[in-house]
Design a protein around this motif. Structure first.
Motif, PDB file in Angstrom:
ATOM      1  N   LEU A  30      36.404  21.015  -3.201  1.00 12.77           N
ATOM      2  CA  LEU A  30      36.079  20.027  -2.176  1.00 12.77           C
ATOM      3  C   LEU A  30      35.386  20.687  -0.999  1.00 12.77           C
ATOM      4  O   LEU A  30      34.602  20.074  -0.296  1.00 12.77           O
ATOM      5  N   GLY A  31      35.678  21.983  -0.800  1.00 12.59           N
ATOM      6  CA  GLY A  31      35.029  22.728   0.273  1.00 12.59           C
ATOM      7  C   GLY A  31      33.509  22.738   0.122  1.00 12.59           C
ATOM      8  O   GLY A  31      32.780  22.640   1.103  1.00 12.59           O
ATOM      9  N   ASN A  32      33.016  22.831  -1.099  1.00 10.11           N
ATOM     10  CA  ASN A  32      31.566  22.843  -1.317  1.00 10.11           C
ATOM     11  C   ASN A  32      30.974  21.448  -1.269  1.00 10.11           C
ATOM     12  O   ASN A  32      29.921  21.216  -0.704  1.00 10.11           O
TER      13      ASN A  32
ATOM     14  N   PHE B 207      34.701  31.467   4.128  1.00 12.72           N
ATOM     15  CA  PHE B 207      35.950  32.018   3.575  1.00 12.72           C
ATOM     16  C   PHE B 207      36.655  30.980   2.720  1.00 12.72           C
ATOM     17  O   PHE B 207      37.070  31.247   1.601  1.00 12.72           O
ATOM     18  N   PHE B 208      36.786  29.791   3.283  1.00 14.43           N
ATOM     19  CA  PHE B 208      37.497  28.736   2.560  1.00 14.43           C
ATOM     20  C   PHE B 208      36.801  28.449   1.232  1.00 14.43           C
ATOM     21  O   PHE B 208      37.421  28.343   0.182  1.00 14.43           O
ATOM     22  N   SER B 209      35.473  28.350   1.312  1.00 13.49           N
ATOM     23  CA  SER B 209      34.712  27.977   0.134  1.00 13.49           C
ATOM     24  C   SER B 209      34.773  29.055  -0.945  1.00 13.49           C
ATOM     25  O   SER B 209      34.833  28.746  -2.132  1.00 13.49           O
ATOM     26  N   LEU B 210      34.783  30.317  -0.530  1.00 11.14           N
ATOM     27  CA  LEU B 210      34.853  31.394  -1.521  1.00 11.14           C
ATOM     28  C   LEU B 210      36.292  31.672  -1.960  1.00 11.14           C
ATOM     29  O   LEU B 210      36.539  32.560  -2.764  1.00 11.14           O
ATOM     30  N   SER B 211      37.239  30.936  -1.415  1.00  9.98           N
ATOM     31  CA  SER B 211      38.673  31.167  -1.688  1.00  9.98           C
ATOM     32  C   SER B 211      39.112  32.566  -1.278  1.00  9.98           C
ATOM     33  O   SER B 211      39.988  33.137  -1.930  1.00  9.98           O
TER      34      SER B 211
HETATM   35  N1  PHE Z   1      37.482  27.296  -2.378  1.00  6.67           N
HETATM   36  C1  PHE Z   1      38.057  26.007  -2.526  1.00  6.67           C
HETATM   37  C2  PHE Z   1      37.064  24.965  -2.028  1.00  6.67           C
HETATM   38  O1  PHE Z   1      35.981  25.282  -1.650  1.00  6.67           O
HETATM   39  C3  PHE Z   1      39.370  25.893  -1.817  1.00  6.67           C
HETATM   40  C4  PHE Z   1      40.369  26.926  -2.179  1.00  6.67           C
HETATM   41  C5  PHE Z   1      41.022  27.649  -1.215  1.00  6.67           C
HETATM   42  C6  PHE Z   1      40.683  27.203  -3.500  1.00  6.67           C
HETATM   43  C7  PHE Z   1      41.948  28.602  -1.532  1.00  6.67           C
HETATM   44  C8  PHE Z   1      41.605  28.184  -3.831  1.00  6.67           C
HETATM   45  C9  PHE Z   1      42.240  28.878  -2.855  1.00  6.67           C
HETATM   46  O2  PHE Z   1      37.342  23.799  -1.995  1.00  6.67           O
END
Ligand code: PHE
Length: 445
Positions: free
Chosen positions: A23-25, A226-230
């Motif tokens: 969902l982040g992307n 950061f969030f998007s790359l986990s």
């Molecule tokens: N990277 C995922 C996203 O972009 C969110 C995520 C965060 C997944 C932490 C795994 C761990 O939506």
């Protein structure tokens, strides 16, 4: 070494990219680009993903494959049980638990929209106040708790089988599917009249919106990267513990960053031409996917197909990310206690479902202790708490561990490439921590 390792490099890339693409992307990137003025945000985002996110991603791969446990166990293995660095592991497993709780609420909305549009089509949205409708949908507590639990149950049903038979298998099916859908959506959007406006909105460096500074834009772009790359939560450490020693971590890291960035940009290219072609504005925030797009789907040719593909895409992208979050939080239980995987997965999943109820906006709940985050609804508070504090701190500590605490020979052995080691080791030691620290401090100020 654990027996439940990935069976192939494609499996590793599919699972890690599956974690990253979510969902982040599809939702976060486009609405944040929209509210942060477009092109400038996108530039900062690309810089952050490549020059800060990618080295931290590699650091997590190194830590996980060396420690052979989840983030808590691996950091303990490397730095000693009593070391303060272990805090990064605990912050990480806590972060993925908290994120999964509100993530599953948004995934629940996506399931609701998908089922509704599959059965009733999109014409219902043409004449309606979709913002009010979204408010109503998200306030139907019973229904939303049901969909959220359904989503978490699906997550449990995969994670319970472990890496090889659960996560790797499903990722190898879902990721090509996801990629195919994105390609169809982008091709469709390329035919729309709003394409030119969308491209210049996304790629032309823009003046910042009122009240924003370059630092604040940079800091939200880094948080998003950061969030998007986990990264920063140990989710990659958890997958890395199941990566065979013979695999090349450098090329895996590069491929994951490439796919994640490509899909964020592709999602922007799919969404914004629709927004501009149907006379909407890109800066509406979190409602972009649930409020604006349905109106456009109602009006456009092939809207039924495109709209349903879009919501289906949201659901599967959310699922491959959710399995990684659950697996990460689970790792600390499996590493520390002698509990069977099945029992631990169901127990932790149930806890997520319960906790997620607090994020259902219908409860109109916010936690006074979290007011400092600046969020008013509980799910925003959790989002800000993790993305402004926990994740950057975690990322900083992972970089420090590889830069300062691990034996240089061990890092070199993991990287297994003379040239890359020569650039990477000083870079992760001196440059990455300073960049992250500056952004944490200015972000907080
Ligand atoms: N990277 C995922 C996203 O972009 C969110 C995520 C965060 C997944 C932490 C795994 C761990 O939506």
């Amino acid at each position: 070494m654990s027996k439940d390792n990935f069976t192939s490099k494609i499996g590793i890339v599919a699972a890690t990219a599956g974690s990253a693409v979510g969902l982040g992307n599809l939702w976060g990137f486009s609405y944040k680009a929209g509210t942060n003025g477009g092109g400038s945000f996108v530039l900062f985002y690309l810089f952050s993903a490549i020059f800060i996110g990618m080295p931290v991603l590699l650091a997590e791969f190194i830590i996980g494959r060396e420690g052979r446990k989840g983030p808590v166990g691996s950091v303990e293995e490397i730095t000693g049980k009593k070391s303060p660095f272990v805090i990064a592991g605990y912050l990480g497993v806590l972060s993925t638990f908290l994120i999964l709780s509100f993530y599953s609420v948004i995934a629940g909305w996506s399931i609701d929209y998908l089922l509704n549009s599959l059965t009733h089509g999109f014409s219902q949205y043409a004449t309606m106040d979709t913002a009010a409708h979204f408010g109503e949908v998200s306030n139907q507590l019973g229904t939303q708790i049901f969909f959220q639990c359904l989503f978490v149950l699906a997550t449990i049903a995969i994670v319970i089988f472990g890496i090889q038979r659960g996560i790797e298998k499903i990722s190898k099916i879902m990721m090509p599917l996801l990629f195919g859908i994105i390609v169809i959506l982008v091709i469709y959007s390329l035919t729309l009249p709003g394409l030119g406006e969308a491209v210049s909105f996304l790629f032309k460096p823009s003046p910042l919106p009122e009240g924003a500074t370059y630092f604040s834009t940079f800091s939200s772009a880094l948080g998003q990267a950061f969030f998007s790359l986990s990264v920063g939560m140990g989710a990659v450490v958890t997958y890395a513990k199941a990566v065979d020693d013979k695999e090349d971590l450098n090329s895996i890291t590069l491929q994951v960053v490439f796919f994640d960035t490509l899909i964020a940009l592709a999602a922007g290219l799919a969404i914004f031409p629709i927004i501009f072609s149907y006379g909407m504005t890109p800066d509406q925030g979190a409602g972009l996917a649930f409020i604006s797009l349905p109106i456009a789907f109602a009006e456009m040719p092939f809207g039924y197909i495109i709209g349903n593909l879009f919501f289906f895409l949201l659901v599967i992208a959310a699922l491959t990310s959710a399995i990684s979050m659950l697996e990460n939080s689970l790792s600390v239980i499996l590493d520390k206690f002698n509990i069977e995987r099945k029992v631990a997965t169901i127990g932790l999943g149930a806890l997520v479902m319960l906790f997620a109820c607090l994020s259902q906006t219908g409860l109109n709940f916010s936690c006074p202790l979290l007011n400092f985050t600046g969020g008013t609804a509980f799910m925003d508070q959790l989002d800000y708490l993790t993305s402004l504090y926990f994740i950057p701190i975690g990322a900083l500590i992972f970089a420090l561990i590889v830069g300062y605490r691990m034996d240089t020979e061990v890092v070199k052995k993991q990287i297994n490439n003379e040239k890359i080691s020569k650039i990477y080791i000083p870079y992760v030691r001196y440059v990455v921590p300073i960049l992250i620290a500056i952004i944490i401090v200015t972000g907080i100020l």
